[in-house]
Motif scaffolding. Structure first.
Motif, PDB file in Angstrom:
ATOM      1  N   ALA A  31       3.354 -12.676   6.214  1.00 40.26           N
ATOM      2  CA  ALA A  31       3.860 -11.560   7.033  1.00 40.26           C
ATOM      3  C   ALA A  31       3.743 -10.231   6.284  1.00 40.26           C
ATOM      4  N   GLY A  32       3.940 -10.275   4.959  1.00 45.79           N
ATOM      5  CA  GLY A  32       3.882  -9.039   4.184  1.00 45.79           C
ATOM      6  C   GLY A  32       4.134  -9.331   2.721  1.00 45.79           C
ATOM      7  N   ILE A  33       3.668  -8.436   1.860  1.00 46.65           N
ATOM      8  CA  ILE A  33       4.009  -8.539   0.430  1.00 46.65           C
ATOM      9  C   ILE A  33       4.995  -7.425   0.139  1.00 46.65           C
ATOM     10  N   LEU A  34       6.167  -7.835  -0.339  1.00 47.77           N
ATOM     11  CA  LEU A  34       7.253  -6.877  -0.605  1.00 47.77           C
ATOM     12  C   LEU A  34       7.414  -6.730  -2.112  1.00 47.77           C
ATOM     13  N   MET A  35       7.367  -5.507  -2.617  1.00 47.73           N
ATOM     14  CA  MET A  35       7.571  -5.306  -4.058  1.00 47.73           C
ATOM     15  C   MET A  35       8.073  -3.901  -4.366  1.00 47.73           C
ATOM     16  N   GLU A  36       8.770  -3.780  -5.488  1.00 45.37           N
ATOM     17  CA  GLU A  36       9.055  -2.455  -6.040  1.00 45.37           C
ATOM     18  C   GLU A  36       7.820  -2.105  -6.885  1.00 45.37           C
ATOM     19  N   PRO A  37       7.268  -0.900  -6.761  1.00 48.03           N
ATOM     20  CA  PRO A  37       6.106  -0.563  -7.593  1.00 48.03           C
ATOM     21  C   PRO A  37       6.461  -0.437  -9.071  1.00 48.03           C
ATOM     22  N   LEU A  38       7.721  -0.294  -9.360  1.00 50.63           N
ATOM     23  CA  LEU A  38       8.236  -0.313 -10.739  1.00 50.63           C
ATOM     24  C   LEU A  38       9.556  -1.056 -10.610  1.00 50.63           C
ATOM     25  N   GLN A  39       9.655  -2.236 -11.222  1.00 50.10           N
ATOM     26  CA  GLN A  39      10.875  -3.013 -11.018  1.00 50.10           C
ATOM     27  C   GLN A  39      12.028  -2.396 -11.795  1.00 50.10           C
ATOM     28  N   ALA A  40      13.091  -2.117 -11.086  1.00 53.75           N
ATOM     29  CA  ALA A  40      14.210  -1.403 -11.704  1.00 53.75           C
ATOM     30  C   ALA A  40      15.232  -2.386 -12.268  1.00 53.75           C
ATOM     31  N   SER A  41      16.007  -3.016 -11.408  1.00 51.58           N
ATOM     32  CA  SER A  41      17.069  -3.871 -11.942  1.00 51.58           C
ATOM     33  C   SER A  41      16.477  -5.077 -12.682  1.00 51.58           C
TER      34      SER A  41
ATOM     35  N   GLU B 127      -3.825  -1.424 -12.553  1.00 45.74           N
ATOM     36  CA  GLU B 127      -4.843  -2.394 -12.097  1.00 45.74           C
ATOM     37  C   GLU B 127      -4.203  -3.516 -11.281  1.00 45.74           C
ATOM     38  N   TYR B 128      -2.991  -3.891 -11.653  1.00 47.64           N
ATOM     39  CA  TYR B 128      -2.312  -4.932 -10.884  1.00 47.64           C
ATOM     40  C   TYR B 128      -2.033  -4.427  -9.465  1.00 47.64           C
ATOM     41  N   LEU B 129      -1.472  -3.210  -9.391  1.00 44.70           N
ATOM     42  CA  LEU B 129      -1.128  -2.677  -8.063  1.00 44.70           C
ATOM     43  C   LEU B 129      -2.385  -2.474  -7.218  1.00 44.70           C
ATOM     44  N   GLN B 130      -3.473  -2.047  -7.875  1.00 44.71           N
ATOM     45  CA  GLN B 130      -4.737  -1.887  -7.143  1.00 44.71           C
ATOM     46  C   GLN B 130      -5.237  -3.264  -6.670  1.00 44.71           C
ATOM     47  N   GLY B 131      -5.062  -4.266  -7.528  1.00 40.97           N
ATOM     48  CA  GLY B 131      -5.470  -5.632  -7.159  1.00 40.97           C
ATOM     49  C   GLY B 131      -4.669  -6.145  -5.968  1.00 40.97           C
ATOM     50  N   VAL B 132      -3.374  -5.851  -5.949  1.00 35.36           N
ATOM     51  CA  VAL B 132      -2.539  -6.276  -4.812  1.00 35.36           C
ATOM     52  C   VAL B 132      -2.996  -5.542  -3.547  1.00 35.36           C
ATOM     53  N   ARG B 133      -3.271  -4.254  -3.698  1.00 37.19           N
ATOM     54  CA  ARG B 133      -3.754  -3.457  -2.554  1.00 37.19           C
ATOM     55  C   ARG B 133      -5.044  -4.074  -1.984  1.00 37.19           C
ATOM     56  N   ASP B 134      -5.983  -4.391  -2.872  1.00 34.14           N
ATOM     57  CA  ASP B 134      -7.261  -4.963  -2.428  1.00 34.14           C
ATOM     58  C   ASP B 134      -7.038  -6.320  -1.757  1.00 34.14           C
ATOM     59  N   THR B 135      -6.115  -7.101  -2.326  1.00 35.83           N
ATOM     60  CA  THR B 135      -5.819  -8.424  -1.754  1.00 35.83           C
ATOM     61  C   THR B 135      -5.233  -8.274  -0.346  1.00 35.83           C
ATOM     62  N   CYS B 136      -4.316  -7.320  -0.194  1.00 37.30           N
ATOM     63  CA  CYS B 136      -3.721  -7.079   1.132  1.00 37.30           C
ATOM     64  C   CYS B 136      -4.804  -6.683   2.126  1.00 37.30           C
ATOM     65  N   ASP B 137      -5.746  -5.843   1.683  1.00 40.65           N
ATOM     66  CA  ASP B 137      -6.835  -5.420   2.577  1.00 40.65           C
ATOM     67  C   ASP B 137      -7.698  -6.625   2.961  1.00 40.65           C
ATOM     68  N   GLU B 138      -7.968  -7.458   1.942  1.00 43.16           N
ATOM     69  CA  GLU B 138      -8.825  -8.622   2.197  1.00 43.16           C
ATOM     70  C   GLU B 138      -8.213  -9.571   3.233  1.00 43.16           C
ATOM     71  N   TYR B 139      -6.891  -9.791   3.145  1.00 37.02           N
ATOM     72  CA  TYR B 139      -6.252 -10.768   4.029  1.00 37.02           C
ATOM     73  C   TYR B 139      -5.519 -10.126   5.215  1.00 37.02           C
ATOM     74  N   GLY B 140      -5.575  -8.804   5.317  1.00 33.57           N
ATOM     75  CA  GLY B 140      -4.904  -8.112   6.430  1.00 33.57           C
ATOM     76  C   GLY B 140      -3.388  -8.185   6.356  1.00 33.57           C
ATOM     77  N   ILE B 141      -2.864  -8.178   5.124  1.00 33.16           N
ATOM     78  CA  ILE B 141      -1.402  -8.307   4.935  1.00 33.16           C
ATOM     79  C   ILE B 141      -0.789  -6.919   4.713  1.00 33.16           C
ATOM     80  N   PRO B 142       0.273  -6.564   5.445  1.00 34.91           N
ATOM     81  CA  PRO B 142       0.925  -5.283   5.165  1.00 34.91           C
ATOM     82  C   PRO B 142       1.575  -5.271   3.772  1.00 34.91           C
ATOM     83  N   LEU B 143       1.344  -4.196   3.034  1.00 37.28           N
ATOM     84  CA  LEU B 143       1.938  -4.040   1.692  1.00 37.28           C
ATOM     85  C   LEU B 143       3.170  -3.130   1.810  1.00 37.28           C
ATOM     86  N   ILE B 144       4.316  -3.708   1.465  1.00 40.42           N
ATOM     87  CA  ILE B 144       5.591  -2.974   1.589  1.00 40.42           C
ATOM     88  C   ILE B 144       6.071  -2.587   0.194  1.00 40.42           C
ATOM     89  N   TRP B 145       6.207  -1.301  -0.045  1.00 44.05           N
ATOM     90  CA  TRP B 145       6.760  -0.860  -1.326  1.00 44.05           C
ATOM     91  C   TRP B 145       8.205  -0.442  -1.125  1.00 44.05           C
TER      92      TRP B 145
END
Ligand SMILES: Cc1ncc(COP(=O)(O)O)c(C=O)c1O
Length: 442
Positions: free
Chosen positions: A220-230, A239-257
């Motif tokens: 349904a979606g990938i949910l993450m803090e772009p910088l984990q706080a607590s 590069e990790y965040l770019q990789g997640v972005r590319d993965t979301c594009d590849e699979y059509g998954i909404p990326l929730i920050w």
């Protein structure tokens, strides 16, 4: 003075002790001082003792306490109107929506306002579900924190066994079972025990494998803090965040920050400005209203938004006082306060790095704007976590007038996240107390 306020301000410690049996408190590190008033970065307790607050009270008070300019604007507005039902229009709602989307990534052009951070994250989950009708499950990260509402608890570390006594969320996950967690890119302390540089971004590969093999049906979606706080003030590699972005594009998954803690605090309006990567949905809360409760879910042009048939309806979602405060805060941030956040963040990092040379118990210093984490270790080579020493340092500092936060799954990350109005002199006092604490607490 209003007699009700007079009696409130005149309450004694004994009264408070007697009344305390009527109150349920479901979280927060305790015991904590009894706060009576504040000014700038300073808080004052019932005994008249003053503290520099490096927690900005839930990291939310970007302008500090009792800011004159903000208070003037808010008080002037409250003489006209305060709460308005979501179905009625208010100029402040339109103005804030226009302003926020103007600052957000280019594709993010619609906002839904709500009442708190958890509700804003749930708003993001709802948008993702609406746009992925076949999907049932979300992916979130190890050590994530997205709130304690029934809808978000299952994504937060408080539902796991990783945090000893802070696992309250695990009692309610019967109603919050829609999250699959994958490893976070915590490079200083890799959960996969790999070394940065030679790891082959295994965490990203596990994310992809989970999408393909670890979940029934589409995600349904990938949910993450772009910088984990607590989770420990963990700045993610771009590069990790770019990789997640590319993965979301590849699979059509909404990326929730979840930008509830990063909004402005990392020195840019949104985390996309810091990383150069853009999500599809952004959730805001905490600092957005400069201490007045307001939160928001922002979405990209590619997604279908809420329809007005009660998909998203909250009594206080159109609180004009909070909207005015949010607009005033943005104006003040534009006029130098965001710049001070960066300037003081860099200053603190430089000084903390010097302290690290002197005290090997400081394993790592992580800073983005005034979003700072100092990781305590027993030994810089083994990196064994030293939560005990940090706990002693925190108590010492509290006794000496500085309030620090604590984070990380091993409770060994000191959090320094003061209001953005902190001066160099005040930052020096924070550093001085930290130094004294490191000398005293072994
Ligand atoms: C990253 C993040 N997301 C969500 C939340 C939940 O926000 P709230 O406590 O306003 O519901 C928090 C609160 O600490 C947070 O830090």
């Amino acid at each position: 003075m209003d007699p009700m306020l007079e009696s409130l301000y005149g309450m004694k410690k004994e009264d408070i002790r007697a009344y305390s049996r009527h109150l349920m408190i479901g979280g927060g590190t305790r015991p904590a001082p009894m706060i009576i008033r504040g000014k700038g970065v300073w808080l004052e307790d019932i005994d008249g003792k003053k503290y520099i607050d490096c927690t900005s009270q839930s990291w939310a008070m970007y302008l500090g306490f009792a800011n004159e300019e903000l208070t003037r604007t808010v008080c002037e507005h409250t003489r006209n109107i305060t709460h308005v039902h979501q179905g009625f229009d208010t100029p402040s709602r339109f103005a804030l929506a226009k302003k926020l989307t103007g600052l957000a990534p280019k594709k993010i052009n619609r906002v839904s306002f709500t009442v708190g951070g958890s509700a804003a994250v749930e708003g993001g989950l709802k948008i993702a579900l609406k746009n992925r009708p076949e999907a049932r499950e979300f992916i979130s990260l190890y050590d994530a924190y997205h709130g304690t509402s029934l809808g978000t608890m299952g994504s937060s570390w408080i539902s796991t066994r990783s945090m000893g006594k802070f696992i309250g969320g695990s009692r309610f996950t019967r109603l919050s079972r829609q999250f699959i967690r994958v490893p976070n890119p915590y490079c200083y302390r890799c959960p996969l025990e790999l070394e940065k540089g030679s790891c082959g971004m295994m965490c990203l590969r596990i994310l992809k494998l989970t999408i393909e093999k670890g979940i029934n049906g589409p995600v349904a979606g990938i949910l993450m803090e772009p910088l984990q706080a607590s989770g420990g003030q963990i700045i993610f590699p771009k590069e990790y965040l770019q990789g997640v972005r590319d993965t979301c594009d590849e699979y059509g998954i909404p990326l929730i920050w979840d930008e509830i803690q990063t909004y402005c605090r990392i020195g840019t309006w949104f985390a996309s400005g810091y990383y150069g990567v853009e999500p599809d949905i952004i959730c805001l809360g905490k600092g957005l209203g400069a201490g007045y409760p307001i939160a928001a879910t922002l979405i990209s042009d590619d997604l279908e938004g809420f329809s007005p048939d009660s998909e998203e309806l909250h009594t206080f979602a159109n609180n004009t006082v909070s909207q005015v405060a949010a607009l005033k805060l943005i104006e003040m941030l534009e006029n130098g306060i965001l710049e001070n956040c960066n300037r003081m963040g860099n200053y603190l990092r430089q000084q903390l790095k010097m302290l690290q040379k002197e005290f090997p118990g400081i394993g790592d210093v992580r800073q983005a704007g005034l979003h700072i984490g100092v990781e305590f270790v027993k030994d810089p080579v083994t990196k064994e976590a030293d939560g005990e020493r940090l706990s002693g340092v925190r108590s010492f500092a509290m006794d000496h007038g500085v309030i620090f936060g604590v984070g990380g799954m091993k409770r060994n990350v000191l959090k320094i996240k003061p209001p953005f109005v902190i001066t160099e002199e005040e930052a020096d006092r924070v550093l001085e107390v930290l130094r004294e604490a490191l000398v005293s607490v072994k």
